[in-house]
Scaffold this motif. Structure first.
Motif, short mmCIF file in Angstrom:
data_model
loop_
_atom_site.label_atom_id
_atom_site.label_comp_id
_atom_site.label_asym_id
_atom_site.label_seq_id
_atom_site.Cartn_x
_atom_site.Cartn_y
_atom_site.Cartn_z
N PRO A 80 -0.97 93.76 117.82
CA PRO A 80 0.40 93.31 117.11
C PRO A 80 0.73 94.14 115.88
CG PRO A 80 -1.31 91.92 117.15
CD PRO A 80 -1.63 92.82 118.14
N THR A 139 -5.32 83.25 113.17
CA THR A 139 -4.17 82.34 113.44
C THR A 139 -3.16 82.64 112.41
OG1 THR A 139 -5.63 80.88 114.81
CG2 THR A 139 -3.25 80.41 114.00
N LEU A 156 7.71 89.91 112.23
CA LEU A 156 8.18 90.68 113.50
C LEU A 156 9.53 90.34 113.69
CD1 LEU A 156 6.28 91.83 116.64
CD2 LEU A 156 8.40 90.72 116.79
N CYS A 157 9.86 89.05 113.74
CA CYS A 157 11.10 88.52 114.22
C CYS A 157 11.99 88.93 113.04
CB CYS A 157 11.13 87.19 114.28
SG CYS A 157 10.15 86.25 115.59
N VAL A 168 2.54 87.74 110.96
CA VAL A 168 2.95 89.00 111.54
C VAL A 168 4.06 88.43 112.48
CG1 VAL A 168 2.38 90.70 113.22
CG2 VAL A 168 0.94 90.22 111.33
N GLY A 169 4.02 87.39 113.30
CA GLY A 169 4.90 86.73 114.32
C GLY A 169 6.34 86.59 113.76
N PHE A 170 6.15 86.02 112.20
CA PHE A 170 7.66 85.68 111.85
C PHE A 170 8.16 87.06 111.07
CE2 PHE A 170 6.45 81.10 111.47
CZ PHE A 170 7.56 80.60 112.34
N LEU A 194 -1.51 85.93 112.43
CA LEU A 194 -0.93 86.26 113.66
C LEU A 194 0.40 85.48 113.41
CD1 LEU A 194 -2.95 86.00 116.47
CD2 LEU A 194 -2.00 88.02 115.75
N VAL A 195 0.49 84.34 112.83
CA VAL A 195 1.64 83.78 112.53
C VAL A 195 2.67 84.11 111.57
CG1 VAL A 195 2.63 81.54 111.24
CG2 VAL A 195 0.94 81.34 112.99
N GLY A 237 7.47 83.44 107.21
CA GLY A 237 6.30 84.37 107.35
C GLY A 237 5.51 84.06 106.32
N TYR A 277 4.13 95.84 115.05
CA TYR A 277 5.03 95.55 113.67
C TYR A 277 5.19 96.83 112.94
CZ TYR A 277 6.23 93.66 109.51
OH TYR A 277 6.75 93.18 108.26
#
Length: 198
Positions: A115, A55, A65-66, A61-63, A58-59, A44, A119
Motif C-alpha cells: 500500500p 489498522t 489514497l482516495c 493511507v486508504g482515505f 491503513l485507514v 484520513g 500510494y
C-alpha cells in the motif's frame, strides 16, 4: 501534540468551507473535485483516531489514497501543460524521489510495503499533473509530497520527525491547492472557453 490534534480535526473542514463559500457560482469541476479531496483528506486525518496500530495507518493511507485519486482526476484535464508533456526531463525528479523514499522505507514497512508503494506512485502522479494547473497548485502538490515523505520516514525508519513539521507542510499544501483551485475557478468564470476545460 495539541497543534496536531486541532489541525487534524478542524482545519480541513474550515478550508473546504472557505473554498466553497468563496468560489463563484457555478463551481467548476476543478473546485468540486478539490472539495471532495479535502473531505477525504479530513477522513484520513480523523478516522485513524478510532483505530490503533497498523489498522489506523491503513485507514489513513486508504482515505488519502482516495484523495490522491480525486486530485489526479481534478488535475488531469490540465495535463497537456504539465511537465509530462512540456519538460519530460523533469519527470526524473519525482521518479527518483519516490524510488529513493520507497527504498529507504522498505525494510521498516514490512507487510505495509505494497500500500505504501501504491500510494507513493499516486502521490507522484498527482504532483506531476498539478504542474499543468498553475505554479501555486504545483507548489502545494510538492509540499504534499514532502509532508507524506516525512510521515513515511517517521513511521518506517529510525529518523525522528516532528508532528509540527508534518502538519505544517500538509496544511500549507492543502491551502495552496485550494487557493490554486480558486484562482483557476475565477479565471474560468471570466473566460467561458477555459471554463469548458475546467
Amino acid at each position: 501534540s495539541a497543534f496536531t490534534d486541532i489541525s487534524q480535526w478542524f482545519l480541513m473542514p474550515l478550508l473546504a468551507a472557505a473554498l466553497a463559500a468563496s468560489a463563484p457560482a457555478p463551481r467548476t469541476r476543478l473546485v468540486n473535485l478539490v472539495l471532495l479531496a479535502l473531505g477525504l483528506s479530513w477522513l484520513g486525518d480523523a478516522a485513524p483516531d478510532l483505530f490503533g496500530g497498523d489498522t489506523a495507518f491503513l485507514v489513513m493511507v486508504g482515505f488519502f489514497l482516495c484523495a490522491q485519486i480525486v486530485y489526479i482526476a481534478a488535475f488531469a484535464p490540465y495535463r497537456s501543460a504539465s511537465i509530462l508533456y512540456t519538460r519530460r526531463w523533469a519527470l526524473a525528479i519525482p521518479v527518483v524521489a519516490v524510488v529513493a523514499l520507497i527504498a529507504v522505507c522498505a525494510a521498516g514497512a514490512g507487510a505495509l510495503l505494497v500500500p505504501v508503494v501504491v500510494y507513493g506512485l499516486l502521490l507522484a502522479t498527482m504532483a506531476v499533473l498539478a504542474t499543468g494547473v498553475s505554479s501555486v497548485m504545483a507548489t502545494g502538490a510538492v509540499l504534499f509530497v514532502v509532508s507524506d515523505a516525512l510521515i513515511a520516514l517517521g513511521a518506517f525508519t529510525e529518523l525522528s520527525v516532528s508532528g509540527f513539521a508534518v502538519m505544517s507542510t500538509y496544511i500549507a499544501a492543502q491551502v495552496l491547492i485550494a487557493v490554486g483551485a480558486r484562482a483557476v475557478d475565477e479565471s474560468a468564470v471570466s473566460s467561458p472557453g477555459r471554463a469548458a476545460t475546467a
